[in-house]
Enzyme design. Structure first.
Site, mmCIF file in Angstrom:
data_model
loop_
_atom_site.group_PDB
_atom_site.id
_atom_site.type_symbol
_atom_site.label_atom_id
_atom_site.label_comp_id
_atom_site.label_asym_id
_atom_site.label_seq_id
_atom_site.Cartn_x
_atom_site.Cartn_y
_atom_site.Cartn_z
ATOM 1 C CE1 TYR A 85 1.942 4.712 -3.887
ATOM 2 C CE2 TYR A 85 0.487 2.850 -4.278
ATOM 3 C CZ TYR A 85 1.753 3.355 -4.100
ATOM 4 O OH TYR A 85 2.834 2.502 -4.138
ATOM 5 N N GLY A 86 -3.569 8.534 -3.619
ATOM 6 C CA GLY A 86 -4.928 8.947 -3.979
ATOM 7 C C GLY A 86 -5.031 10.142 -4.896
ATOM 8 C CB THR A 138 -5.481 4.527 -4.892
ATOM 9 O OG1 THR A 138 -6.151 5.179 -3.806
ATOM 10 C CG2 THR A 138 -5.157 5.518 -5.978
ATOM 11 C CG ASP A 172 -1.806 1.211 1.324
ATOM 12 O OD1 ASP A 172 -2.399 1.564 0.291
ATOM 13 O OD2 ASP A 172 -1.913 1.834 2.410
ATOM 14 C CB SER A 173 0.238 4.811 -0.482
ATOM 15 O OG SER A 173 -0.904 4.913 0.356
ATOM 16 C CB CYS A 221 -9.464 4.612 0.957
ATOM 17 S SG CYS A 221 -7.819 5.052 1.577
ATOM 18 C CB THR A 222 -6.689 -0.197 2.651
ATOM 19 O OG1 THR A 222 -5.591 0.553 2.103
ATOM 20 C CG2 THR A 222 -7.220 -1.180 1.632
ATOM 21 C CG HIS A 223 -4.913 5.092 4.641
ATOM 22 N ND1 HIS A 223 -4.450 4.570 3.464
ATOM 23 C CD2 HIS A 223 -3.822 5.603 5.293
ATOM 24 C CE1 HIS A 223 -3.129 4.776 3.396
ATOM 25 N NE2 HIS A 223 -2.734 5.384 4.483
ATOM 26 C CD GLU A 266 0.229 6.895 5.927
ATOM 27 O OE1 GLU A 266 1.389 6.794 6.347
ATOM 28 O OE2 GLU A 266 -0.399 5.935 5.430
ATOM 29 C CB CYS A 272 -3.538 0.200 -2.223
ATOM 30 S SG CYS A 272 -3.681 1.879 -2.823
HETATM 31 N N1 DGL Z 1 -4.727 3.133 1.173
HETATM 32 C C1 DGL Z 1 -4.889 3.641 -0.125
HETATM 33 C C2 DGL Z 1 -6.183 3.296 -0.773
HETATM 34 O O1 DGL Z 1 -6.730 2.281 -0.391
HETATM 35 C C3 DGL Z 1 -4.184 4.858 -0.581
HETATM 36 C C4 DGL Z 1 -4.392 6.148 0.131
HETATM 37 C C5 DGL Z 1 -3.469 7.164 -0.475
HETATM 38 O O2 DGL Z 1 -2.276 6.879 -0.568
HETATM 39 O O3 DGL Z 1 -3.953 8.219 -0.894
HETATM 40 O O4 DGL Z 1 -6.668 3.938 -1.634
#
Ligand code: DGL
Length: 264
Positions: free
Chosen positions: A42-43, A75, A10-11, A183-185, A151, A73
Protein backbone atom coordinates in the site's frame (compact mmCIF):
# COMPACT_ATOMS: atom_id res chain seq x y z
CA UNK A 1 -23.16 -7.60 24.39
CA UNK A 2 -22.40 -8.11 20.73
CA UNK A 3 -20.96 -11.46 19.65
CA UNK A 4 -20.09 -10.42 16.13
CA UNK A 5 -16.37 -10.41 15.24
CA UNK A 6 -14.04 -7.41 15.02
CA UNK A 7 -12.84 -6.82 11.46
CA UNK A 8 -9.18 -5.97 10.92
CA UNK A 9 -7.29 -5.32 7.68
CA UNK A 10 -3.88 -4.42 6.32
CA UNK A 11 -1.99 -4.91 3.06
CA UNK A 12 -0.24 -8.00 4.44
CA UNK A 13 1.40 -9.31 7.61
CA UNK A 14 1.86 -5.90 9.25
CA UNK A 15 -1.63 -5.71 10.70
CA UNK A 16 -0.92 -8.92 12.62
CA UNK A 17 1.25 -6.85 14.96
CA UNK A 18 -1.96 -4.97 15.83
CA UNK A 19 -4.06 -8.14 15.92
CA UNK A 20 -1.58 -9.71 18.35
CA UNK A 21 -2.12 -6.82 20.80
CA UNK A 22 -5.90 -6.93 20.30
CA UNK A 23 -5.95 -10.63 21.12
CA UNK A 24 -3.87 -10.01 24.25
CA UNK A 25 -6.07 -7.18 25.47
CA UNK A 26 -9.44 -8.51 24.30
CA UNK A 27 -8.96 -12.29 24.41
CA UNK A 28 -12.65 -13.22 24.22
CA UNK A 29 -13.43 -11.33 21.05
CA UNK A 30 -13.62 -13.04 17.66
CA UNK A 31 -11.60 -11.59 14.81
CA UNK A 32 -11.64 -11.58 11.01
CA UNK A 33 -8.40 -10.47 9.42
CA UNK A 34 -7.96 -9.55 5.78
CA UNK A 35 -4.43 -9.28 4.42
CA UNK A 36 -4.73 -7.55 1.06
CA UNK A 37 -1.68 -9.34 -0.27
CA UNK A 38 -2.82 -9.03 -3.90
CA UNK A 39 -2.46 -5.25 -3.57
CA UNK A 40 0.68 -5.19 -1.43
CA UNK A 41 2.41 -2.77 -0.95
CA UNK A 42 0.00 0.00 0.00
CA UNK A 43 2.89 2.29 0.90
CA UNK A 44 3.79 3.29 -2.66
CA UNK A 45 0.22 3.77 -3.95
CA UNK A 46 -1.73 7.01 -4.47
CA UNK A 47 -4.27 8.31 -2.01
CA UNK A 48 -7.14 7.56 -4.43
CA UNK A 49 -6.03 3.94 -4.72
CA UNK A 50 -5.71 3.58 -0.94
CA UNK A 51 -9.23 4.96 -0.49
CA UNK A 52 -10.60 2.51 -3.06
CA UNK A 53 -8.77 -0.49 -1.55
CA UNK A 54 -9.85 0.47 1.99
CA UNK A 55 -13.46 0.81 0.85
CA UNK A 56 -13.39 -2.68 -0.67
CA UNK A 57 -11.78 -4.32 2.36
CA UNK A 58 -14.25 -2.65 4.73
CA UNK A 59 -17.17 -3.77 2.56
CA UNK A 60 -15.79 -7.32 2.69
CA UNK A 61 -15.55 -7.19 6.50
CA UNK A 62 -19.07 -5.79 6.79
CA UNK A 63 -20.34 -8.60 4.54
CA UNK A 64 -18.72 -10.99 7.01
CA UNK A 65 -20.72 -9.34 9.80
CA UNK A 66 -17.96 -7.35 11.56
CA UNK A 67 -19.28 -5.22 14.44
CA UNK A 68 -16.49 -2.70 13.99
CA UNK A 69 -13.39 -2.13 11.90
CA UNK A 70 -9.76 -1.67 12.85
CA UNK A 71 -7.61 -0.24 10.06
CA UNK A 72 -4.39 -1.96 11.13
CA UNK A 73 -2.37 -0.07 8.57
CA UNK A 74 -0.62 3.29 8.87
CA UNK A 75 -0.84 4.01 5.16
CA UNK A 76 -4.62 3.45 5.05
CA UNK A 77 -5.18 5.28 8.35
CA UNK A 78 -3.28 8.37 7.22
CA UNK A 79 -4.91 8.56 3.78
CA UNK A 80 -8.34 6.97 4.03
CA UNK A 81 -9.64 6.89 7.63
CA UNK A 82 -11.62 10.14 7.41
CA UNK A 83 -13.21 9.16 4.09
CA UNK A 84 -14.09 5.70 5.45
CA UNK A 85 -15.67 7.17 8.58
CA UNK A 86 -17.85 9.38 6.37
CA UNK A 87 -18.68 6.56 3.97
CA UNK A 88 -19.66 3.84 6.46
CA UNK A 89 -22.11 4.11 9.29
CA UNK A 90 -20.14 2.00 11.76
CA UNK A 91 -17.22 2.39 14.17
CA UNK A 92 -13.88 2.48 12.35
CA UNK A 93 -10.62 3.12 14.16
CA UNK A 94 -7.10 3.56 12.84
CA UNK A 95 -3.66 3.66 14.42
CA UNK A 96 -3.01 7.43 14.64
CA UNK A 97 -5.62 8.72 17.09
CA UNK A 98 -4.94 6.15 19.90
CA UNK A 99 -1.18 6.73 19.59
CA UNK A 100 -1.45 10.51 19.72
CA UNK A 101 -3.66 10.21 22.82
CA UNK A 102 -0.85 8.23 24.46
CA UNK A 103 1.76 10.86 23.49
CA UNK A 104 -0.43 13.61 24.91
CA UNK A 105 -1.12 11.75 28.16
CA UNK A 106 2.61 11.18 28.65
CA UNK A 107 3.58 14.70 27.60
CA UNK A 108 5.88 13.44 24.84
CA UNK A 109 6.73 16.28 22.47
CA UNK A 110 9.97 15.32 20.73
CA UNK A 111 8.71 12.72 18.35
CA UNK A 112 10.21 10.71 15.50
CA UNK A 113 8.03 8.89 12.98
CA UNK A 114 9.09 6.19 10.58
CA UNK A 115 6.54 4.98 8.04
CA UNK A 116 5.86 4.20 4.39
CA UNK A 117 6.36 6.76 1.63
CA UNK A 118 2.58 7.27 1.33
CA UNK A 119 2.15 7.92 5.05
CA UNK A 120 5.04 10.39 5.22
CA UNK A 121 3.82 12.17 2.06
CA UNK A 122 0.31 12.51 3.51
CA UNK A 123 1.59 14.29 6.67
CA UNK A 124 -1.23 12.46 8.47
CA UNK A 125 0.75 12.02 11.69
CA UNK A 126 2.08 15.62 11.78
CA UNK A 127 -1.36 17.13 11.19
CA UNK A 128 -2.92 15.08 13.96
CA UNK A 129 -0.07 15.58 16.42
CA UNK A 130 0.01 19.35 15.83
CA UNK A 131 -3.76 19.56 16.33
CA UNK A 132 -3.53 17.81 19.70
CA UNK A 133 -0.10 18.59 21.16
CA UNK A 134 1.28 22.12 21.54
CA UNK A 135 4.88 22.79 20.49
CA UNK A 136 5.53 19.29 19.24
CA UNK A 137 8.87 18.78 17.60
CA UNK A 138 8.52 16.16 14.87
CA UNK A 139 11.01 14.47 12.58
CA UNK A 140 10.18 11.76 10.11
CA UNK A 141 11.69 9.27 7.72
CA UNK A 142 10.17 7.04 5.05
CA UNK A 143 11.55 3.48 5.14
CA UNK A 144 10.09 1.89 1.97
CA UNK A 145 12.13 -1.33 2.05
CA UNK A 146 11.04 -2.47 5.51
CA UNK A 147 7.48 -3.62 4.74
CA UNK A 148 8.54 -5.87 1.80
CA UNK A 149 11.35 -7.29 3.95
CA UNK A 150 8.85 -8.06 6.74
CA UNK A 151 6.63 -9.89 4.22
CA UNK A 152 9.69 -12.01 3.34
CA UNK A 153 10.37 -12.74 6.99
CA UNK A 154 13.69 -10.85 6.82
CA UNK A 155 13.39 -9.09 10.15
CA UNK A 156 16.37 -10.35 12.09
CA UNK A 157 19.08 -11.10 9.54
CA UNK A 158 22.16 -9.10 8.48
CA UNK A 159 20.29 -7.39 5.65
CA UNK A 160 17.63 -6.18 8.07
CA UNK A 161 20.32 -4.91 10.43
CA UNK A 162 22.10 -2.96 7.67
CA UNK A 163 18.84 -1.57 6.31
CA UNK A 164 17.70 -0.37 9.74
CA UNK A 165 21.09 1.25 10.27
CA UNK A 166 20.94 3.00 6.90
CA UNK A 167 17.44 4.40 7.54
CA UNK A 168 17.99 5.43 11.14
CA UNK A 169 21.58 6.60 11.12
CA UNK A 170 20.60 10.25 10.69
CA UNK A 171 18.20 10.20 13.61
CA UNK A 172 19.96 12.00 16.39
CA UNK A 173 18.96 10.07 19.47
CA UNK A 174 19.22 13.17 21.60
CA UNK A 175 16.63 15.05 19.59
CA UNK A 176 13.67 12.70 20.12
CA UNK A 177 12.15 11.00 23.15
CA UNK A 178 9.98 8.53 21.26
CA UNK A 179 9.95 6.89 17.85
CA UNK A 180 6.56 5.93 16.44
CA UNK A 181 6.55 2.81 14.31
CA UNK A 182 4.10 4.44 11.92
CA UNK A 183 3.79 1.38 9.70
CA UNK A 184 2.34 -1.73 11.30
CA UNK A 185 4.99 -3.92 9.67
CA UNK A 186 7.77 -2.21 11.63
CA UNK A 187 7.22 -3.76 15.10
CA UNK A 188 8.66 -6.90 13.50
CA UNK A 189 12.00 -5.02 13.52
CA UNK A 190 11.61 -3.68 17.06
CA UNK A 191 14.64 -5.53 18.43
CA UNK A 192 16.98 -4.16 15.76
CA UNK A 193 15.53 -0.66 16.03
CA UNK A 194 16.09 -0.64 19.79
CA UNK A 195 19.68 -1.74 19.30
CA UNK A 196 20.26 0.93 16.68
CA UNK A 197 18.80 3.82 18.69
CA UNK A 198 19.79 2.88 22.23
CA UNK A 199 17.72 2.73 25.40
CA UNK A 200 16.80 6.37 25.79
CA UNK A 201 14.21 6.44 23.04
CA UNK A 202 10.82 4.88 23.63
CA UNK A 203 9.81 2.77 20.65
CA UNK A 204 6.07 3.00 20.15
CA UNK A 205 4.20 -0.01 18.82
CA UNK A 206 0.89 1.48 17.69
CA UNK A 207 -0.91 -1.87 18.11
CA UNK A 208 -0.63 -1.56 21.90
CA UNK A 209 -2.29 1.87 21.79
CA UNK A 210 -5.04 0.65 19.46
CA UNK A 211 -5.77 -2.31 21.75
CA UNK A 212 -6.12 -0.07 24.82
CA UNK A 213 -8.43 2.30 22.98
CA UNK A 214 -10.53 -0.50 21.54
CA UNK A 215 -11.01 -2.08 24.94
CA UNK A 216 -12.23 1.24 26.31
CA UNK A 217 -14.54 1.74 23.33
CA UNK A 218 -16.07 -1.72 23.56
CA UNK A 219 -16.50 -1.66 27.33
CA UNK A 220 -18.06 1.79 27.43
CA UNK A 221 -20.60 0.82 24.81
CA UNK A 222 -21.19 -2.62 26.33
CA UNK A 223 -20.57 -4.36 23.03
CA UNK A 224 -18.19 -7.02 24.35
CA UNK A 225 -18.41 -10.58 23.16
CA UNK A 226 -20.28 -12.53 25.84
CA UNK A 227 -18.05 -15.60 25.45
CA UNK A 228 -15.63 -16.31 28.24
CA UNK A 229 -13.61 -19.04 26.60
CA UNK A 230 -11.86 -19.33 23.26
CA UNK A 231 -11.64 -16.70 20.56
CA UNK A 232 -12.06 -17.43 16.86
CA UNK A 233 -9.70 -16.00 14.31
CA UNK A 234 -10.37 -16.21 10.58
CA UNK A 235 -7.63 -14.99 8.29
CA UNK A 236 -8.31 -14.23 4.63
CA UNK A 237 -5.79 -13.18 2.01
CA UNK A 238 -6.53 -11.68 -1.37
CA UNK A 239 -3.56 -13.66 -2.77
CA UNK A 240 -2.04 -16.69 -1.09
CA UNK A 241 1.17 -16.92 -3.14
CA UNK A 242 3.23 -15.32 -0.40
CA UNK A 243 5.16 -15.97 2.79
CA UNK A 244 2.32 -14.77 5.01
CA UNK A 245 1.66 -18.05 6.81
CA UNK A 246 5.26 -18.48 8.02
CA UNK A 247 5.43 -14.94 9.38
CA UNK A 248 1.97 -15.26 10.95
CA UNK A 249 2.78 -18.52 12.76
CA UNK A 250 5.94 -17.04 14.22
CA UNK A 251 4.40 -13.71 15.19
CA UNK A 252 1.22 -15.10 16.72
CA UNK A 253 3.11 -18.06 18.20
CA UNK A 254 0.54 -20.45 16.81
CA UNK A 255 1.39 -23.33 14.49
CA UNK A 256 -2.29 -24.11 13.78
CA UNK A 257 -3.07 -20.92 11.90
CA UNK A 258 -4.85 -21.44 8.60
CA UNK A 259 -5.38 -18.96 5.83
CA UNK A 260 -8.18 -18.84 3.32
CA UNK A 261 -8.08 -17.35 -0.16
CA UNK A 262 -10.52 -14.54 -0.43
CA UNK A 263 -12.18 -13.88 -3.78
CA UNK A 264 -12.58 -10.15 -4.08
N1 DGL B 1 1.37 -2.10 7.12
C1 DGL B 1 1.16 -0.98 6.31
C2 DGL B 1 1.29 0.33 7.01
O1 DGL B 1 1.07 0.33 8.21
C3 DGL B 1 1.39 -1.02 4.85
C4 DGL B 1 2.74 -1.35 4.32
C5 DGL B 1 2.64 -1.43 2.83
O2 DGL B 1 1.76 -2.14 2.34
O3 DGL B 1 3.41 -0.74 2.15
O4 DGL B 1 1.56 1.33 6.46
Amino acid sequence: MDNRPIGVFDSGVGGLTVLKELKKTLPHEDYIYIGDTASFPYGSKSKDTIIELSRKRIENLIDMDAKMIVIACGTATSQALEEMQKMFNMPIIGIIDPTVKYLKEHDIKNIGIIATVGTIRSKGWEKYINKNIDNANIINKACPLLAPMAEEGWTENEIAKLTIHEYLKEIDNKSIDALILGCTHYPLFKGLIEKELGENIEIINTGEMVAKELKKYITERKIENSKTNESNLNIYLTDIECNFLNVAKKLLENEDIEIKKFNN
